[in-house]
Scaffold this motif. Structure first.
Motif, PDB file in Angstrom:
ATOM      1  N   ARG A  25      82.244 -64.849  16.231  1.00 22.25           N
ATOM      2  CA  ARG A  25      83.640 -65.295  16.574  1.00 22.25           C
ATOM      3  C   ARG A  25      84.433 -65.035  15.139  1.00 22.25           C
ATOM      4  O   ARG A  25      85.706 -65.153  15.436  1.00 22.25           O
ATOM      5  CB  ARG A  25      83.625 -66.689  17.076  1.00 22.25           C
ATOM      6  CG  ARG A  25      83.114 -67.677  16.197  1.00 22.25           C
ATOM      7  CD  ARG A  25      83.381 -69.093  16.786  1.00 22.25           C
ATOM      8  NE  ARG A  25      82.585 -70.252  16.234  1.00 22.25           N
ATOM      9  CZ  ARG A  25      83.172 -71.116  15.359  1.00 22.25           C
ATOM     10  NH1 ARG A  25      84.703 -71.076  15.211  1.00 22.25           N
ATOM     11  NH2 ARG A  25      82.728 -71.903  14.333  1.00 22.25           N
ATOM     12  N   ARG A  31      86.048 -73.424  21.050  1.00 23.28           N
ATOM     13  CA  ARG A  31      86.628 -74.006  22.117  1.00 23.28           C
ATOM     14  C   ARG A  31      85.301 -74.329  22.966  1.00 23.28           C
ATOM     15  O   ARG A  31      84.533 -73.372  23.223  1.00 23.28           O
ATOM     16  CB  ARG A  31      87.436 -73.203  22.863  1.00 23.28           C
ATOM     17  CG  ARG A  31      88.874 -73.337  21.974  1.00 23.28           C
ATOM     18  CD  ARG A  31      89.970 -72.555  22.873  1.00 23.28           C
ATOM     19  NE  ARG A  31      89.687 -71.001  22.644  1.00 23.28           N
ATOM     20  CZ  ARG A  31      90.508 -70.180  22.992  1.00 23.28           C
ATOM     21  NH1 ARG A  31      91.318 -70.498  23.468  1.00 23.28           N
ATOM     22  NH2 ARG A  31      90.151 -68.961  22.933  1.00 23.28           N
ATOM     23  N   HIS A  33      84.720 -75.590  26.151  1.00 21.68           N
ATOM     24  CA  HIS A  33      84.713 -74.912  27.454  1.00 21.68           C
ATOM     25  C   HIS A  33      84.520 -73.700  27.258  1.00 21.68           C
ATOM     26  O   HIS A  33      83.861 -72.987  28.353  1.00 21.68           O
ATOM     27  CB  HIS A  33      86.027 -75.409  28.268  1.00 21.68           C
ATOM     28  CG  HIS A  33      87.455 -74.738  27.705  1.00 21.68           C
ATOM     29  ND1 HIS A  33      87.821 -75.295  26.577  1.00 21.68           N
ATOM     30  CD2 HIS A  33      88.068 -73.897  28.075  1.00 21.68           C
ATOM     31  CE1 HIS A  33      89.038 -74.579  26.417  1.00 21.68           C
ATOM     32  NE2 HIS A  33      89.102 -73.551  27.128  1.00 21.68           N
ATOM     33  N   ILE A  34      85.235 -72.730  26.433  1.00 21.88           N
ATOM     34  CA  ILE A  34      84.833 -71.202  26.391  1.00 21.88           C
ATOM     35  C   ILE A  34      83.389 -70.917  26.195  1.00 21.88           C
ATOM     36  O   ILE A  34      82.640 -70.178  26.692  1.00 21.88           O
ATOM     37  CB  ILE A  34      85.861 -70.395  25.550  1.00 21.88           C
ATOM     38  CG1 ILE A  34      87.011 -70.609  25.954  1.00 21.88           C
ATOM     39  CG2 ILE A  34      85.386 -69.021  25.179  1.00 21.88           C
ATOM     40  CD1 ILE A  34      87.545 -70.129  27.172  1.00 21.88           C
ATOM     41  N   SER A  35      82.918 -71.692  25.110  1.00 22.06           N
ATOM     42  CA  SER A  35      81.558 -71.901  24.680  1.00 22.06           C
ATOM     43  C   SER A  35      80.498 -71.994  25.940  1.00 22.06           C
ATOM     44  O   SER A  35      79.481 -71.065  26.056  1.00 22.06           O
ATOM     45  CB  SER A  35      81.003 -72.438  23.542  1.00 22.06           C
ATOM     46  OG  SER A  35      81.737 -72.188  22.382  1.00 22.06           O
ATOM     47  N   VAL A  37      81.107 -71.590  29.049  1.00 29.01           N
ATOM     48  CA  VAL A  37      81.113 -70.314  29.895  1.00 29.01           C
ATOM     49  C   VAL A  37      80.424 -69.327  29.537  1.00 29.01           C
ATOM     50  O   VAL A  37      79.556 -68.543  30.363  1.00 29.01           O
ATOM     51  CB  VAL A  37      82.539 -69.939  30.106  1.00 29.01           C
ATOM     52  CG1 VAL A  37      82.698 -68.600  31.263  1.00 29.01           C
ATOM     53  CG2 VAL A  37      83.380 -71.055  31.102  1.00 29.01           C
ATOM     54  N   ALA A  38      80.517 -68.961  28.206  1.00 27.53           N
ATOM     55  CA  ALA A  38      79.739 -68.099  27.781  1.00 27.53           C
ATOM     56  C   ALA A  38      78.072 -68.304  27.817  1.00 27.53           C
ATOM     57  O   ALA A  38      77.343 -67.234  28.017  1.00 27.53           O
ATOM     58  CB  ALA A  38      80.133 -67.845  26.054  1.00 27.53           C
ATOM     59  N   ASN A  80      83.851 -61.310  23.693  1.00 28.52           N
ATOM     60  CA  ASN A  80      84.776 -62.520  23.647  1.00 28.52           C
ATOM     61  C   ASN A  80      85.069 -63.143  24.885  1.00 28.52           C
ATOM     62  O   ASN A  80      85.962 -62.398  25.517  1.00 28.52           O
ATOM     63  CB  ASN A  80      86.089 -62.055  22.831  1.00 28.52           C
ATOM     64  CG  ASN A  80      86.811 -63.551  22.286  1.00 28.52           C
ATOM     65  OD1 ASN A  80      86.622 -64.488  23.062  1.00 28.52           O
ATOM     66  ND2 ASN A  80      87.592 -63.082  21.295  1.00 28.52           N
ATOM     67  N   VAL A  81      84.383 -64.177  25.467  1.00 36.55           N
ATOM     68  CA  VAL A  81      84.546 -64.571  26.691  1.00 36.55           C
ATOM     69  C   VAL A  81      86.165 -65.093  26.756  1.00 36.55           C
ATOM     70  O   VAL A  81      86.637 -64.983  28.017  1.00 36.55           O
ATOM     71  CB  VAL A  81      83.581 -65.698  27.091  1.00 36.55           C
ATOM     72  CG1 VAL A  81      83.746 -66.217  28.326  1.00 36.55           C
ATOM     73  CG2 VAL A  81      82.280 -65.121  27.129  1.00 36.55           C
ATOM     74  N   ALA A  82      86.494 -65.478  25.946  1.00 35.80           N
ATOM     75  CA  ALA A  82      88.127 -66.274  26.136  1.00 35.80           C
ATOM     76  C   ALA A  82      89.126 -65.011  26.244  1.00 35.80           C
ATOM     77  O   ALA A  82      90.031 -65.192  27.187  1.00 35.80           O
ATOM     78  CB  ALA A  82      88.517 -66.638  24.653  1.00 35.80           C
ATOM     79  N   ILE A  85      88.779 -64.076  30.155  1.00 34.44           N
ATOM     80  CA  ILE A  85      89.234 -65.300  31.005  1.00 34.44           C
ATOM     81  C   ILE A  85      90.823 -65.410  30.954  1.00 34.44           C
ATOM     82  O   ILE A  85      91.528 -65.283  32.214  1.00 34.44           O
ATOM     83  CB  ILE A  85      88.960 -66.834  30.628  1.00 34.44           C
ATOM     84  CG1 ILE A  85      87.298 -66.908  30.601  1.00 34.44           C
ATOM     85  CG2 ILE A  85      89.749 -67.634  30.997  1.00 34.44           C
ATOM     86  CD1 ILE A  85      86.636 -68.131  30.017  1.00 34.44           C
ATOM     87  N   ARG A  86      91.410 -64.881  29.695  1.00 31.49           N
ATOM     88  CA  ARG A  86      92.898 -64.831  29.636  1.00 31.49           C
ATOM     89  C   ARG A  86      93.334 -63.548  30.016  1.00 31.49           C
ATOM     90  O   ARG A  86      94.572 -63.309  30.003  1.00 31.49           O
ATOM     91  CB  ARG A  86      93.341 -65.389  28.593  1.00 31.49           C
ATOM     92  CG  ARG A  86      93.093 -64.503  27.217  1.00 31.49           C
ATOM     93  CD  ARG A  86      93.907 -65.247  25.960  1.00 31.49           C
ATOM     94  NE  ARG A  86      93.379 -64.510  24.845  1.00 31.49           N
ATOM     95  CZ  ARG A  86      92.707 -64.902  23.788  1.00 31.49           C
ATOM     96  NH1 ARG A  86      92.324 -66.011  23.791  1.00 31.49           N
ATOM     97  NH2 ARG A  86      92.381 -64.069  22.858  1.00 31.49           N
TER      98      ARG A  86
END
Length: 89
Positions: A25, A31, A33-35, A37-38, A80-82, A85-86
């Motif tokens: 990262r 974050r 919630h992102i972690s 989900v990852a 990067n999962v964030a 998502i966005r």
């Protein structure tokens, strides 16, 4: 055809799992919630790859399509999962 779909799904799941595991990262904010989900994606893709590798190895066209789509998204976002998502900008 079935062997091709199985191989594509296996490689897609394994590649996605490894890319997510190797994500660094850097200076990005952590974050929770992102972690989470990852982590769930790592577990799901790793488990799916192992199931294909160790099980009967029957994969449908739809499963292969989902695996390939997820693989492309993860690699395009560089793990990067964030960004997934966005939306990648």
């Amino acid at each position: 055809m079935t062997k091709t779909l199985t191989l594509l799904a296996l490689l897609s799941y394994a590649s996605t799992c490894l890319r997510l595991l190797c994500y660094r990262r850097g200076l990005a904010n952590h974050r929770f919630h992102i972690s989470l989900v990852a982590w769930l994606l790592i577990v799901a893709t790793g488990t799916s790859a192992l199931e294909i590798l160790l099980g009967p190895g029957r994969v449908s066209f739809g499963q292969t399509g989902i695996a390939l789509t997820l693989c492309v998204l993860v690699h395009r976002a560089q793990g990067n999962v964030a960004n997934i998502i966005r939306g990648i900008e």
